[in-house]
Write an enzyme that holds these catalytic residues in place. Structure first.
Site, PDB file in Angstrom:
ATOM      1  N   ASP A 154       0.818  -1.225   0.000  1.00 56.21           N
ATOM      2  CA  ASP A 154       0.000   0.000   0.000  1.00 56.21           C
ATOM      3  C   ASP A 154       0.845   1.266   0.000  1.00 56.21           C
ATOM      4  O   ASP A 154       0.446   2.296   0.566  1.00 56.21           O
ATOM      5  CB  ASP A 154      -0.964   0.023   1.204  1.00 56.21           C
ATOM      6  CG  ASP A 154      -1.760  -1.255   1.286  1.00 56.21           C
ATOM      7  OD1 ASP A 154      -2.228  -1.706   0.238  1.00 56.21           O
ATOM      8  OD2 ASP A 154      -1.888  -1.800   2.393  1.00 56.21           O
ATOM      9  N   GLY A 162      -4.020  -4.616  -4.480  1.00 58.26           N
ATOM     10  CA  GLY A 162      -5.053  -3.678  -4.895  1.00 58.26           C
ATOM     11  C   GLY A 162      -4.364  -2.413  -5.328  1.00 58.26           C
ATOM     12  O   GLY A 162      -3.721  -1.755  -4.531  1.00 58.26           O
ATOM     13  N   HIS A 163      -4.429  -2.126  -6.614  1.00 53.34           N
ATOM     14  CA  HIS A 163      -3.758  -0.937  -7.122  1.00 53.34           C
ATOM     15  C   HIS A 163      -4.795   0.065  -7.577  1.00 53.34           C
ATOM     16  O   HIS A 163      -5.645  -0.243  -8.396  1.00 53.34           O
ATOM     17  CB  HIS A 163      -2.833  -1.303  -8.289  1.00 53.34           C
ATOM     18  CG  HIS A 163      -1.648  -2.101  -7.847  1.00 53.34           C
ATOM     19  ND1 HIS A 163      -0.754  -2.666  -8.714  1.00 53.34           N
ATOM     20  CD2 HIS A 163      -1.210  -2.398  -6.612  1.00 53.34           C
ATOM     21  CE1 HIS A 163       0.173  -3.291  -8.026  1.00 53.34           C
ATOM     22  NE2 HIS A 163      -0.083  -3.152  -6.759  1.00 53.34           N
ATOM     23  N   LYS A 188       2.155   2.169  -5.045  1.00 50.10           N
ATOM     24  CA  LYS A 188       2.896   1.676  -6.212  1.00 50.10           C
ATOM     25  C   LYS A 188       2.102   1.823  -7.498  1.00 50.10           C
ATOM     26  O   LYS A 188       2.666   2.029  -8.557  1.00 50.10           O
ATOM     27  CB  LYS A 188       3.256   0.185  -6.036  1.00 50.10           C
ATOM     28  CG  LYS A 188       4.251  -0.071  -4.937  1.00 50.10           C
ATOM     29  CD  LYS A 188       4.557  -1.550  -4.829  1.00 50.10           C
ATOM     30  CE  LYS A 188       3.378  -2.384  -4.426  1.00 50.10           C
ATOM     31  NZ  LYS A 188       2.841  -2.126  -3.087  1.00 50.10           N
ATOM     32  N   GLN A 223       2.313  -5.988  -3.139  1.00 51.73           N
ATOM     33  CA  GLN A 223       2.628  -6.001  -1.701  1.00 51.73           C
ATOM     34  C   GLN A 223       3.918  -5.200  -1.465  1.00 51.73           C
ATOM     35  O   GLN A 223       4.204  -4.292  -2.203  1.00 51.73           O
ATOM     36  CB  GLN A 223       2.748  -7.432  -1.156  1.00 51.73           C
ATOM     37  CG  GLN A 223       1.419  -8.186  -1.072  1.00 51.73           C
ATOM     38  CD  GLN A 223       1.021  -8.800  -2.380  1.00 51.73           C
ATOM     39  OE1 GLN A 223       1.817  -9.447  -3.052  1.00 51.73           O
ATOM     40  NE2 GLN A 223      -0.224  -8.623  -2.774  1.00 51.73           N
TER      41      GLN A 223
HETATM   42  P1  IMP Z   1      -2.254 -12.835   2.009  1.00 52.34           P
HETATM   43  O1  IMP Z   1      -1.327 -12.273   1.007  1.00 52.34           O
HETATM   44  O2  IMP Z   1      -3.708 -12.664   1.652  1.00 52.34           O
HETATM   45  O3  IMP Z   1      -1.919 -14.253   2.365  1.00 52.34           O
HETATM   46  O4  IMP Z   1      -2.078 -11.997   3.369  1.00 52.34           O
HETATM   47  C1  IMP Z   1      -0.885 -12.061   4.146  1.00 52.34           C
HETATM   48  C2  IMP Z   1      -0.550 -10.694   4.747  1.00 52.34           C
HETATM   49  O5  IMP Z   1      -0.198  -9.811   3.691  1.00 52.34           O
HETATM   50  C3  IMP Z   1      -1.716 -10.020   5.475  1.00 52.34           C
HETATM   51  O6  IMP Z   1      -1.189  -9.248   6.540  1.00 52.34           O
HETATM   52  C4  IMP Z   1      -2.299  -9.086   4.431  1.00 52.34           C
HETATM   53  O7  IMP Z   1      -2.980  -7.987   5.012  1.00 52.34           O
HETATM   54  C5  IMP Z   1      -1.029  -8.647   3.725  1.00 52.34           C
HETATM   55  N1  IMP Z   1      -1.252  -8.234   2.333  1.00 52.34           N
HETATM   56  C6  IMP Z   1      -1.462  -9.019   1.266  1.00 52.34           C
HETATM   57  N2  IMP Z   1      -1.587  -8.292   0.146  1.00 52.34           N
HETATM   58  C7  IMP Z   1      -1.436  -7.018   0.515  1.00 52.34           C
HETATM   59  C8  IMP Z   1      -1.429  -5.789  -0.205  1.00 52.34           C
HETATM   60  O8  IMP Z   1      -1.558  -5.725  -1.424  1.00 52.34           O
HETATM   61  N3  IMP Z   1      -1.241  -4.666   0.543  1.00 52.34           N
HETATM   62  C9  IMP Z   1      -1.048  -4.709   1.876  1.00 52.34           C
HETATM   63  N4  IMP Z   1      -1.037  -5.824   2.583  1.00 52.34           N
HETATM   64  C10 IMP Z   1      -1.226  -6.973   1.916  1.00 52.34           C
END
Ligand code: IMP
Length: 418
Positions: free
Chosen positions: A12, A39-40, A15, A216
């Site tokens: 977040d 999520g972009h 990017k 991420q």
């Molecule tokens: P997962 O990727 O859904 O398995 O989540 C694992 C961890 O990564 C959690 O803390 C999510 O909130 C975090 N996370 C996954 N994708 C994003 C992203 O795009 N932005 C921020 N945090 C993310």
């Protein structure tokens, strides 16, 4: 040749906007890891676009590539293709080696979280972790199989023979035939996009400009992040070579995206978290609610210990500072340059999340400012904000190349290297 955009925090960082900015000069934009947990948001002419799986360059009408390291939810991909096709011609190639997120991955992600109870990761429940786990366990289905009914059937039979007991242990039963029919129909729709992206990218890399877009952030990297409170992929720049099949030697410029403060969604340590007034200011002014899950993000001051770690491991050439305008209107702005724990001070990001949970941040304090919002030239930024930026750049020993002063494409300052 190629450039890369990677997040230096817990995702977040903004990017999407920076990728969109660089995408104007690129021919191809590539994602190399993660899935629709990302999520972009890109704002074009006041209209907000949200993508979870497609690379952000789509709105620039660029060629888009989903690399082998990505995990693909086919129904989400179909939806996004339809959404983008309302605005631009969709020129997309999806790696035949990318793994497919199956319905049982999504259900199991939710159940795992429930079982962890208080220790839950706070995943996006999109099936990301279980899909990567199956990939490593050699029980995955790849896009090349999804689009070939015979191969899809064969894989499903093997996987069900191996996993039915596991499903039962979760109290679950899945109808293989139903899954086959649903996924074969996705395969039918996506067949035209699925190809060998590895040969493709390597065949164009010397003539065309490729932009790799990390999803991420570095602190969520399964290898380097705050494990186990991480995602299951490699957002680190090194993930490009495994997630897209392109040598890192071909990536000549790596831009690290650093938000002017810190946010984190989900559980896990965050030394500079501010739960009071400052946290509220950042969350409200920064609109810090997840693009994917709508969850409110945890907010706090910029952590340069973490950013330095990220800068070193990613081999960052330049930094893009985002959301500087969100700090407008604060009396004081703080930035963390070290941690204190058990009577000792240090400036290395520790392995132990237990230590990280209990460290006391050591702060450098700056006078606050106003008037960053919407500025388009470095000279027009308040001197006090410039002092803050200089400090960050000196501390990280990396130049700042871009400063974002608002959500729109136009609210962007670029700084030419000397
Ligand atoms: P997962 O990727 O859904 O398995 O989540 C694992 C961890 O990564 C959690 O803390 C999510 O909130 C975090 N996370 C996954 N994708 C994003 C992203 O795009 N932005 C921020 N945090 C993310």
């Amino acid at each position: 040749m190629a450039k890369a955009i990677v997040g230096l925090q817990w995702g977040d960082e903004g990017k999407g906007k920076i990728t969109d900015f660089f995408a104007s000069g690129a021919d191809v934009v590539v994602r190399y890891q993660g899935g629709n947990n990302a999520g972009h948001t890109v704002v074009v002419e006041g209209k907000k676009f949200k993508f979870h799986l497609l690379p952000s360059g789509g709105l620039r009408g660029k060629k888009l590539v989903i690399g082998n390291g990505v995990v693909v939810n086919p129904s989400v991909l179909i939806e996004e293709i339809e959404m983008l096709s309302g605005y631009k011609t969709v020129d997309l190639m999806v790696s035949d080696r990318a793994n497919v997120i199956m319905p049982y991955h999504i259900v199991m992600d939710g159940i795992d979280e429930e079982r962890l109870g208080k220790k839950k990761i706070g995943t996006t429940k999109r099936g990301i972790g279980p899909c990567y786990a199956d990939k490593i366990a050699r029980l995955g289905i790849r896009m090349g199989e999804l689009v070939d009914e015979k191969l899809l059937k064969e894989r499903l039979e093997v996987i069900f023979s191996m996993k039915e007991k596991i499903f039962a242990a979760y109290g679950l039963r899945f109808d293989m035939e139903k899954i086959f029919e649903e996924y074969a129909s996705y395969g039918e729709k996506l067949r035209q996009y699925v190809d060998d992206t590895i040969y493709y990218l390597n065949s164009i890399i010397d003539e065309k400009e490729i932009l790799f877009e990390g999803a991420q952030g570095f602190l969520l990297d399964v290898e380097y992040g705050t494990y186990p409170y991480v995602t299951s992929s490699n957002p680190v720049a090194g993930g490009i070579s495994t997630g897209a099949g392109v040598s890192l030697r071909k990536v000549e410029h790596v831009v690290g995206v650093l938000k002017a403060y810190t946010t984190r969604v989900g559980a896990g340590p965050m030394p500079t978290e501010e739960k009071g007034r400052i946290g509220e200011h950042l969350a409200e002014k920064g609109g810090e609610y997840g693009t994917t899950t709508g969850r409110k993000r945890r907010c706090g001051w910029l952590d340069l210990v973490a950013a330095k770690y990220a800068t070193i491991v990613n081999g960052i050439d330049a930094v893009a500072i985002t959301k500087l305008d969100v700090l407008d209107g604060l009396d004081k702005v703080k930035v963390c340059t070290g941690y204190e724990y058990d009577g000792k001070t240090f400036d290395r990001f520790p392995f132990s999340i237990r230590i990280l949970q209990d460290v006391k941040p050591i702060y450098e304090e700056f006078d606050g400012w106003d008037g960053v919002k919407g500025k388009k030239r470095y000279e027009d930024l308040p001197i006090k904000a410039r002092k803050y930026l200089d400090f960050i750049s000196d501390w990280l020993n990396v130049p700042i190349e871009i400063i974002s002063t608002g959500a729109s494409r136009e609210d962007t300052i670029t700084i030419q290297a000397d």
